[in-house]
Each structure stands twice: as C-alpha cells, then as structure tokens.
Design an enzyme around this catalytic site. Structure first.
Site, PDB file in Angstrom:
ATOM      1  N   ASP A 129       0.825  -1.203   0.000  1.00  0.00           N
ATOM      2  CA  ASP A 129       0.000   0.000   0.000  1.00  0.00           C
ATOM      3  C   ASP A 129       0.862   1.256   0.000  1.00  0.00           C
ATOM      4  O   ASP A 129       2.082   1.204   0.157  1.00  0.00           O
ATOM      5  CB  ASP A 129      -1.010  -0.020   1.154  1.00  0.00           C
ATOM      6  CG  ASP A 129      -0.376   0.045   2.532  1.00  0.00           C
ATOM      7  OD1 ASP A 129       0.537   0.861   2.733  1.00  0.00           O
ATOM      8  OD2 ASP A 129      -0.797  -0.708   3.424  1.00  0.00           O
ATOM      9  N   PHE A 130       0.210   2.390  -0.168  1.00  0.00           N
ATOM     10  CA  PHE A 130       0.884   3.670  -0.365  1.00  0.00           C
ATOM     11  C   PHE A 130       1.902   3.978   0.734  1.00  0.00           C
ATOM     12  O   PHE A 130       2.993   4.478   0.469  1.00  0.00           O
ATOM     13  CB  PHE A 130      -0.170   4.785  -0.443  1.00  0.00           C
ATOM     14  CG  PHE A 130       0.371   6.140  -0.773  1.00  0.00           C
ATOM     15  CD1 PHE A 130       0.842   6.434  -2.052  1.00  0.00           C
ATOM     16  CD2 PHE A 130       0.395   7.143   0.185  1.00  0.00           C
ATOM     17  CE1 PHE A 130       1.335   7.692  -2.364  1.00  0.00           C
ATOM     18  CE2 PHE A 130       0.886   8.401  -0.117  1.00  0.00           C
ATOM     19  CZ  PHE A 130       1.354   8.683  -1.401  1.00  0.00           C
TER      20      PHE A 130
END
Length: 270
Positions: A129-130
């Site tokens: 994820d980011f």
C-alpha cells in the site's frame, strides 16, 4: 538401423504435432508470453478484451498458439514472447508510491522507476500500500507471478513492523492462532520481537497470503497502531540493506532458481 528408426520416429512425432498441435489454456499461454499474470488475463477475458480469430475469447478456452490472438485489438506475437528469457527484478519501494500504473491523483508510481523489460511487460508480484515500503518483485513471466501470488502456494512474506501500543503475550497468541477479519480468519505464521523502546516496539512477522492490508489489519484488530511497515522478504528473496529506497536490481541466477523452485516451476537455464 537403430539410428534410422529413431529418425523415422522423430519425423513421425513432428508430423503428428503439426497436424494436432498441443493446446493450452489461453490465459496460461498469454501469461507465459509476459502479457500479465494469469489472474489479470482471466479478468481481461471476462471483460471481452481478448479475441481469438476475431471472436471474443472464452474463459478456459484452449489454443495452440497458431490462432490470431489480440488484446484490446492489438495482435499478440506469441513467438517473440516465447523467445525472450523471462526477467525478474527486485525493487525497494519507498513509502509514498502507488503500485498501479496510473493514478488519477497524480501520485508517483513504482513502474516509473523500473527499467524497460527485455520483452513483454513488468508484472507486479503482489502490492504494497501507499504508506508501506520494502521489497517488491517484478517479472515478465506471468505464470511465475501467478504462482507466487496464489494462496495455495503459501509463499512466505516477511515484514518488519513498528507498532504503537501495549503488546502482551495473549495478544501475540491470538495473532498466531487466528483473528476474524471482515474477509475471513487471518493469522501470522510467526512473530518475533526485534527491539524498540517505550510504546514503540518492532516485530518481524510472517504471513502466507497477500490479502489487502493484512498485516496492518491484524495488528489493528488488537487495538494497536502500525506506525511503520516494511516488507523484507518474499519467499527465498531477501531485501538487503545496501539497496536504497527507489532502487532496483536484477535477481541473481541462484535467487531466480530458488524462486521458481518455491512455486514448483522449472527453473530457467543459466
């Protein structure tokens, strides 16, 4: 003679193959050619993006490779895809990059930092994820990518995680035994404390499937917050300290061989 009988047998087999070529599932053929993972290609077939001899492909359809195959109207050259030796690279993803090729919000993508592949396209082996950093694998071998991500293979992913909050033995036992999340029971197969002080403690954890934000959700289910998360290993491949964030390297032959063996595939030749 024995040699002449062998030659006749070989010619016979060649004739039989030319008349009745071996057929394989379409998604497997396209994955091997480096167009994407089998799961991605199955989605393309469902969406009508793949055509065989001018007609929409069917999920599970078998082909010999002699057909006219197109994706989004663009012809697929299977022969050139088969002649290229599959490549696999390790990328050290920094926090603040997305794992998609395009982002409507204009955030930087991991794909913009990668070299041009020798053939096909880079396929991301899972995602981070980011806000998560660490090891990302990219390969041009769609079948390898598919097996590395498939839950049935139980390929280990190891993370270094810093958590904020009180962690006790009963909590760790619950995380090992299994916790009910919104998408089913999840668990760590191993947890090892690795330092820290005060309310911030570091742990190394191992999971064997790649659900969305699984590591974060497991810890959050126990009322503690993940303040930092880095993937440090995927199967037999380890992220070494000297590879800086935003940098990549090709896998060594030994690493690539171990990766193929972990998935039950035949390793590439040296």
């Amino acid at each position: 003679t024995g040699c002449s009988r062998y030659a006749r047998k070989q010619r016979y087999h060649s004739l039989i193959f030319s008349l009745f070529p071996m057929q394989e599932r379409l998604q497997k053929v396209l994955a091997r050619a480096g167009l994407g993972s089998r799961r991605q290609i199955e989605d393309w077939i469902r969406d009508g993006r793949v055509q065989v001899n001018g007609k929409p492909a069917r999920l599970g359809q078998k082909v010999s490779g002699r057909e006219r195959i197109a994706v989004d109207g663009k012809k697929v050259n299977l022969k050139s895809g088969e002649q290229v030796v599959a490549a696999t690279i390790l990328y050290h993803k920094p926090a603040g990059e997305i794992c998609s090729r395009d982002d409507p919000d204009g955030r930087p993508s991991v794909f913009s930092a990668l070299p041009r592949p020798p053939g096909g396209r880079w396929i991301s082996v899972g995602r981070l994820d980011f806000n998560t950093s660490g090891l990302l694998l990219f390969t041009t071998d769609g079948e390898l990518a598919h097996r590395l991500m498939h839950p049935a293979q139980e390929i280990e992913r190891e993370y270094a995680v810093r958590v904020l909050g009180t962690v006790d033995l009963p909590m760790l036992e619950r995380l090992i035994q299994g916790v009910e999340l919104e998408d089913g029971v999840a668990r760590f197969s191993a947890i090892e404390e690795s330092g820290g002080s005060g309310a911030n403690r570091w742990y190394h954890v191992i999971i064997k499937e790649g659900r969305n934000r699984e590591v974060r959700r497991l810890w959050e289910s126990q009322g503690v917050k993940v303040s930092r998360l880095t993937r440090v290993r995927y199967g037999p491949v380890i992220l070494e300290r000297k590879l800086r964030p935003g940098k990549y390297r090709s896998l060594t032959f030994a690493e690539q061989k171990a990766l193929y063996q972990a998935t039950g595939l035949k390793p590439p030749k040296a």
